[in-house]
Design a protein around this motif. Structure first.
Motif, PDB file in Angstrom:
ATOM      1  N   SER A  15       0.921  -1.100  -0.342  1.00  0.00           N
ATOM      2  CA  SER A  15      -0.171   0.461  -0.093  1.00  0.00           C
ATOM      3  C   SER A  15       0.988   1.394   0.019  1.00  0.00           C
ATOM      4  CB  SER A  15      -1.365   0.139   0.874  1.00  0.00           C
ATOM      5  OG  SER A  15      -0.203  -0.194   2.187  1.00  0.00           O
ATOM      6  N   GLN A  16       2.167   1.026   0.845  1.00  0.00           N
ATOM      7  CA  GLN A  16       3.017   2.117   0.513  1.00  0.00           C
ATOM      8  C   GLN A  16       3.336   2.747  -0.878  1.00  0.00           C
ATOM      9  OE1 GLN A  16       2.885   4.762   3.062  1.00  0.00           O
ATOM     10  NE2 GLN A  16       1.444   3.643   4.030  1.00  0.00           N
ATOM     11  N   GLY A  17       4.368   1.272  -1.269  1.00  0.00           N
ATOM     12  CA  GLY A  17       4.899   2.129  -2.326  1.00  0.00           C
ATOM     13  C   GLY A  17       5.864   1.766  -1.871  1.00  0.00           C
ATOM     14  N   GLU A  18       7.047   2.183  -0.982  1.00  0.00           N
ATOM     15  CA  GLU A  18       7.800   1.621  -1.005  1.00  0.00           C
ATOM     16  C   GLU A  18       8.276   2.167   0.301  1.00  0.00           C
ATOM     17  OE1 GLU A  18      10.820   3.977  -3.152  1.00  0.00           O
ATOM     18  OE2 GLU A  18      11.218   2.823  -4.829  1.00  0.00           O
ATOM     19  N   THR A  19       8.855   1.200   1.463  1.00  0.00           N
ATOM     20  CA  THR A  19       8.186   2.130   2.823  1.00  0.00           C
ATOM     21  C   THR A  19       9.733   1.531   3.694  1.00  0.00           C
ATOM     22  OG1 THR A  19       7.287   1.887   5.173  1.00  0.00           O
ATOM     23  CG2 THR A  19       7.643  -0.236   3.808  1.00  0.00           C
ATOM     24  N   THR A  20      10.652   2.067   4.905  1.00  0.00           N
ATOM     25  CA  THR A  20      11.364   1.495   5.669  1.00  0.00           C
ATOM     26  C   THR A  20      10.648   0.254   7.116  1.00  0.00           C
ATOM     27  OG1 THR A  20      11.481   2.805   7.146  1.00  0.00           O
ATOM     28  CG2 THR A  20      12.444   3.689   5.831  1.00  0.00           C
ATOM     29  N   ALA A  21      11.477  -0.313   7.577  1.00  0.00           N
ATOM     30  CA  ALA A  21      11.222  -0.863   8.809  1.00  0.00           C
ATOM     31  C   ALA A  21      11.149  -0.035   9.830  1.00  0.00           C
ATOM     32  CB  ALA A  21      12.726  -2.157   8.807  1.00  0.00           C
ATOM     33  N   LYS A  22      12.066   1.156   9.832  1.00  0.00           N
ATOM     34  CA  LYS A  22      10.913   2.159  10.918  1.00  0.00           C
ATOM     35  C   LYS A  22       9.831   2.352  10.766  1.00  0.00           C
ATOM     36  CE  LYS A  22      11.993   6.830  12.529  1.00  0.00           C
ATOM     37  NZ  LYS A  22      13.010   8.131  12.464  1.00  0.00           N
TER      38      LYS A  22
ATOM     39  N   GLU B  70      19.515   1.338  -0.159  1.00  0.00           N
ATOM     40  CA  GLU B  70      20.191   1.727   1.562  1.00  0.00           C
ATOM     41  C   GLU B  70      20.188   3.265   1.696  1.00  0.00           C
ATOM     42  OE1 GLU B  70      22.317  -1.921   2.466  1.00  0.00           O
ATOM     43  OE2 GLU B  70      21.346  -2.486  -0.079  1.00  0.00           O
ATOM     44  N   ARG B  71      20.549   3.426   2.709  1.00  0.00           N
ATOM     45  CA  ARG B  71      21.312   5.478   3.136  1.00  0.00           C
ATOM     46  C   ARG B  71      21.809   4.802   4.609  1.00  0.00           C
ATOM     47  NH1 ARG B  71      18.051   9.590   4.814  1.00  0.00           N
ATOM     48  NH2 ARG B  71      15.857   8.583   6.155  1.00  0.00           N
ATOM     49  N   GLN B  72      23.147   5.062   5.056  1.00  0.00           N
ATOM     50  CA  GLN B  72      23.232   5.368   5.736  1.00  0.00           C
ATOM     51  C   GLN B  72      22.652   6.605   6.454  1.00  0.00           C
ATOM     52  OE1 GLN B  72      25.410   2.739   6.958  1.00  0.00           O
ATOM     53  NE2 GLN B  72      25.635   3.069   8.054  1.00  0.00           N
ATOM     54  N   VAL B  73      22.377   5.882   7.798  1.00  0.00           N
ATOM     55  CA  VAL B  73      21.490   7.287   9.339  1.00  0.00           C
ATOM     56  C   VAL B  73      21.891   7.097  10.050  1.00  0.00           C
ATOM     57  CG1 VAL B  73      19.361   7.863  10.580  1.00  0.00           C
ATOM     58  CG2 VAL B  73      19.329   6.571   8.252  1.00  0.00           C
ATOM     59  N   ARG B  74      22.982   7.552  10.630  1.00  0.00           N
ATOM     60  CA  ARG B  74      24.614   7.163  12.452  1.00  0.00           C
ATOM     61  C   ARG B  74      25.045   6.189  11.999  1.00  0.00           C
ATOM     62  NH1 ARG B  74      19.590   8.885  14.576  1.00  0.00           N
ATOM     63  NH2 ARG B  74      19.151  10.766  15.212  1.00  0.00           N
ATOM     64  N   ASN B  75      24.714   5.141  12.864  1.00  0.00           N
ATOM     65  CA  ASN B  75      25.801   3.570  12.437  1.00  0.00           C
ATOM     66  C   ASN B  75      24.686   2.855  12.146  1.00  0.00           C
ATOM     67  OD1 ASN B  75      27.961   5.216  13.272  1.00  0.00           O
ATOM     68  ND2 ASN B  75      27.563   4.510  15.840  1.00  0.00           N
ATOM     69  N   VAL B  76      23.802   3.171  11.157  1.00  0.00           N
ATOM     70  CA  VAL B  76      22.681   1.856  10.702  1.00  0.00           C
ATOM     71  C   VAL B  76      23.122   2.245   9.342  1.00  0.00           C
ATOM     72  CG1 VAL B  76      20.403   0.976  11.126  1.00  0.00           C
ATOM     73  CG2 VAL B  76      21.923   1.520  13.194  1.00  0.00           C
ATOM     74  N   THR B  77      22.821   0.603   8.701  1.00  0.00           N
ATOM     75  CA  THR B  77      22.281   0.983   6.887  1.00  0.00           C
ATOM     76  C   THR B  77      20.520   0.921   7.445  1.00  0.00           C
ATOM     77  OG1 THR B  77      24.198  -0.454   6.256  1.00  0.00           O
ATOM     78  CG2 THR B  77      22.163   0.495   4.826  1.00  0.00           C
ATOM     79  N   GLU B  78      19.838   1.676   6.841  1.00  0.00           N
ATOM     80  CA  GLU B  78      18.230   2.038   6.525  1.00  0.00           C
ATOM     81  C   GLU B  78      17.849   1.787   5.183  1.00  0.00           C
ATOM     82  OE1 GLU B  78      15.110   4.886   8.319  1.00  0.00           O
ATOM     83  OE2 GLU B  78      16.076   5.960   6.426  1.00  0.00           O
ATOM     84  N   LYS B  79      17.037   0.362   5.192  1.00  0.00           N
ATOM     85  CA  LYS B  79      16.884   0.121   3.839  1.00  0.00           C
ATOM     86  C   LYS B  79      15.261   0.598   3.162  1.00  0.00           C
ATOM     87  CE  LYS B  79      20.113  -3.870   5.170  1.00  0.00           C
ATOM     88  NZ  LYS B  79      19.583  -5.697   4.767  1.00  0.00           N
ATOM     89  N   THR B  80      15.001   0.572   2.736  1.00  0.00           N
ATOM     90  CA  THR B  80      13.890   0.716   1.493  1.00  0.00           C
ATOM     91  C   THR B  80      13.187  -0.185   1.151  1.00  0.00           C
ATOM     92  OG1 THR B  80      13.832   3.030   1.654  1.00  0.00           O
ATOM     93  CG2 THR B  80      12.069   2.473   0.690  1.00  0.00           C
TER      94      THR B  80
END
Length: 178
Positions: free
Chosen positions: A23-30, A62-72
């Protein structure tokens, strides 16, 4: 329909996660963690990893957010192509499998809801209706377009705190006199 998709649709938690990504199309684990606070983070990440491995969802960024790689994440399968192939091939077995899994997914949503400690069937806006009707093929196509037009504005989450995710399932049975 592949075995992995059937397994996702049959599992209430995986089904919720998969449908939210769809439903979102793309989204993150956050986003998923914030939306589904009742799902343990370890479980959510395990399910995401499995759905990626099974080819049902894909990592689109994938993008770096602080020390974590955030995946979409996004859905990796094309339902429209699969459904159109089933229709073009007039594949009754696949058609029945889709209907069974759709029904199972709906049943699972009601199961999760009814197992909650406090429910308010009327107040929560839940329910079902059966309305037998007569229509030509052209009238059915027009009805489908009208339903799509009515639901389209509601498919994106609003800012209202009262806005809650729901599933509208419209099933038109085959003609009873075939």
């Amino acid at each position: 329909m592949n075995k992995q998709l059937i397994e996702v649709i049959s599992n209430p938690i995986k089904n919720r996660v998969f449908l939210e990504i769809l439903s979102q199309g793309e989204t993150t684990a956050k986003h998923l963690i914030e939306k589904y606070q009742d799902i343990p983070q370890a479980t959510l990440y395990r399910y995401l990893k499995k759905m990626v491995a099974d080819g049902l969802i894909k990592i689109v960024e994938e993008r770096q957010v602080r020390n974590v790689t955030e995946k979409t994440y996004a859905v990796a399968i094309d339902f429209n192509t699969d459904i159109q192939k089933m229709i073009d091939e007039n594949d009754g077995e696949a058609y029945l499998a889709w209907i069974q899994q759709l029904s199972l997914g709906i049943i699972n949503e009601f199961k999760v809801y009814t197992e909650k400690e406090k429910i308010n069937i009327k107040g929560d806006g839940s329910g079902f209706r059966l309305r037998p009707f007569y229509a030509t093929r052209l009238e059915l196509e027009e009805l489908s377009k009208q339903i799509q037009a009515l639901v389209a504005p509601l498919q994106k989450k609003s800012d209202s705190k009262d806005s809650r995710a729901r599933t509208l399932a419209v099933v038109i049975t085959p003609p009873l006199d075939v």
